[in-house]
Design an enzyme around this catalytic site. Structure first.
Site, short mmCIF file in Angstrom:
data_model
loop_
_atom_site.label_atom_id
_atom_site.label_comp_id
_atom_site.label_asym_id
_atom_site.label_seq_id
_atom_site.Cartn_x
_atom_site.Cartn_y
_atom_site.Cartn_z
N ASP A 13 -17.67 9.31 -3.01
CA ASP A 13 -17.87 8.19 -2.07
C ASP A 13 -16.55 7.93 -1.36
OD1 ASP A 13 -19.30 5.97 -0.85
OD2 ASP A 13 -18.04 4.66 -2.06
N SER A 14 -16.63 7.22 -0.24
CA SER A 14 -15.41 6.84 0.48
C SER A 14 -14.54 5.93 -0.39
CB SER A 14 -15.78 6.08 1.75
OG SER A 14 -16.55 4.95 1.42
N CYS A 58 -22.72 8.32 -0.85
CA CYS A 58 -22.24 7.54 0.29
C CYS A 58 -23.23 7.79 1.43
CB CYS A 58 -20.84 8.03 0.66
SG CYS A 58 -20.16 7.30 2.15
N ASN A 59 -23.85 6.73 1.92
CA ASN A 59 -24.83 6.91 3.01
C ASN A 59 -24.17 7.40 4.29
OD1 ASN A 59 -27.65 5.53 2.21
ND2 ASN A 59 -25.96 4.56 1.13
N THR A 60 -22.95 6.90 4.55
CA THR A 60 -22.27 7.28 5.78
C THR A 60 -21.98 8.78 5.78
OG1 THR A 60 -21.26 5.09 5.70
CG2 THR A 60 -20.36 6.63 7.29
N CYS A 104 -26.33 1.34 1.87
CA CYS A 104 -24.90 1.57 1.64
C CYS A 104 -24.65 1.32 0.17
CB CYS A 104 -24.06 0.62 2.50
SG CYS A 104 -22.30 0.69 2.09
N THR A 105 -23.93 2.23 -0.47
CA THR A 105 -23.80 2.14 -1.93
C THR A 105 -22.86 1.01 -2.37
OG1 THR A 105 -22.13 3.90 -1.82
CG2 THR A 105 -24.39 4.54 -2.32
N HIS A 106 -22.17 0.39 -1.43
CA HIS A 106 -21.37 -0.79 -1.78
C HIS A 106 -22.23 -2.05 -1.93
CE1 HIS A 106 -17.94 1.65 -0.51
NE2 HIS A 106 -17.11 0.68 -0.83
N TYR A 127 -15.30 4.39 5.57
CA TYR A 127 -15.73 5.46 6.48
C TYR A 127 -16.68 4.91 7.56
CZ TYR A 127 -14.26 9.49 3.53
OH TYR A 127 -13.57 10.44 2.83
N GLY A 128 -17.29 3.76 7.27
CA GLY A 128 -18.42 3.29 8.07
C GLY A 128 -18.11 3.04 9.53
N GLU A 173 -14.63 -3.96 -1.05
CA GLU A 173 -13.39 -3.22 -1.34
C GLU A 173 -12.23 -4.19 -1.65
OE1 GLU A 173 -12.54 0.40 -1.16
OE2 GLU A 173 -14.69 0.65 -1.40
N1 DGL Z 1 -20.48 3.34 0.43
C1 DGL Z 1 -20.58 3.99 1.67
C2 DGL Z 1 -22.01 4.12 2.13
O1 DGL Z 1 -22.92 4.18 1.32
C3 DGL Z 1 -19.76 3.58 2.83
C4 DGL Z 1 -18.69 2.65 2.78
C5 DGL Z 1 -17.68 2.86 3.86
O2 DGL Z 1 -17.84 2.32 4.96
O3 DGL Z 1 -16.74 3.57 3.56
O4 DGL Z 1 -22.25 4.20 3.31
#
Ligand code: DGL
Length: 271
Positions: free
Chosen positions: A8-9, A71-73, A190-192, A40-41, A156
């Site tokens: 993941d990011s 990570c979805n992104t 998004c996994t966050h 990363y988003g 974060e």
């Molecule tokens: N956790 C990541 C996701 O599922 C992205 C978080 C990020 O923006 O880095 O998209």
């Protein structure tokens, strides 16, 4: 086979790792968070692809034959290119899987009216990946998406429980329902976001079923391993997790221990 890589990011992929470990306790895992370059988003397609490929290669070099982009992104912007263009030349026997398709497969069981809301990073929303993939699986479903650029920074920076988070959670949730009040299923893409779940549930106030990804990805991985015995491992012992981060390990372990609900230790790597 070596450990299963989980990338993941930052910390978000730990919400996926936690569920995968519950389902597959005998497996070894290697988690890599690119915390030094998160989020990363808000990054461009090219940069997310480049960073994700570096991470996948780093996990391959450390013995992973299978890597989950938790990570979805990264799944939206890099997975397909890595699978189709890079893997054949790196090593066709290795695999990289994402988190978006396992999530979408569940929607048919949950939604009654086919109105799906998607909350995700700006990168995932602008890629249109959820809309495109949902249309393939469920052509009659309608999707409405909202980018939530403030949610990953809240997580974060460990502010997901704080009072400031309520404002941004209500803002994005309410604007989604204003656009489409008939949404009956809401995907946290998004996994966050599971860290914000209590506040998201409060803001949704029963208007829709909320889909988080950890359990779905864990079930899908267990199924994949059953169907691909070549990727399977000796699971007669208690599995281990190795944590890698591009940030300072002390910074990573504090937050990662909150996500994993147990103390973790980590090493730093350069990508
Ligand atoms: N956790 C990541 C996701 O599922 C992205 C978080 C990020 O923006 O880095 O998209």
């Amino acid at each position: 086979m070596g450990p299963i890589g989980v990338f993941d990011s930052g910390y978000g992929g730990l919400t996926i790792l936690r569920e995968i470990r519950r389902s597959l306790p005998g497996y070894d895992f290697m988690y890599l968070g690119d915390n030094a370059r998160a989020p990363y988003g808000t990054r461009s397609f090219d940069v997310v692809y480049e960073f994700t490929l570096q991470a996948v290669k780093a996990l391959f070099e450390r013995g992973c034959r299978l890597v989950i982009l938790a990570c979805n992104t990264a799944s939206a912007k890099a997975l397909r290119t890595i699978q189709q263009r890079d893997l054949p030349s790196i090593d066709p026997s290795r695999r990289v899987l994402g988190v978006i398709v396992p999530t979408i497969e569940k929607l048919g069981e949950v939604s009654s009216n086919g109105n799906i809301g998607i909350l995700a990073t700006p990168g995932t929303v602008s890629s249109g990946t959820y809309d495109i993939e949902i249309a393939k699986f469920f052509p009659r479903f309608r999707t409405v998406s909202r980018a939530c650029p403030m949610w990953v920074p809240l997580v974060e920076n460990c502010e997901h429980d704080g009072p400031g988070a309520d404002y941004f959670v209500e803002k994005y949730v309410n604007s989604l329902f204003e656009e489409e009040p008939e949404i009956d299923t809401l995907v946290l893409g998004c996994t966050h976001y599971p860290l914000l779940l209590p506040k998201i549930e409060k803001a949704v106030a029963g208007r829709a079923a909320i889909i988080t990804q950890g359990r779905l990805v864990a079930d899908s991985l267990a199924d994949y391993l059953r169907r691909h015995p070549d990727m399977d491992a000796d699971c007669s012992k208690e599995g281990t997790v190795t944590y890698l981060t591009t940030e300072h390990p002390d910074k990573f372990t504090g937050m990662a221990s909150i996500f994993m609900e147990q103390p973790v230790s980590a090493s730093r790597i350069e990508l």
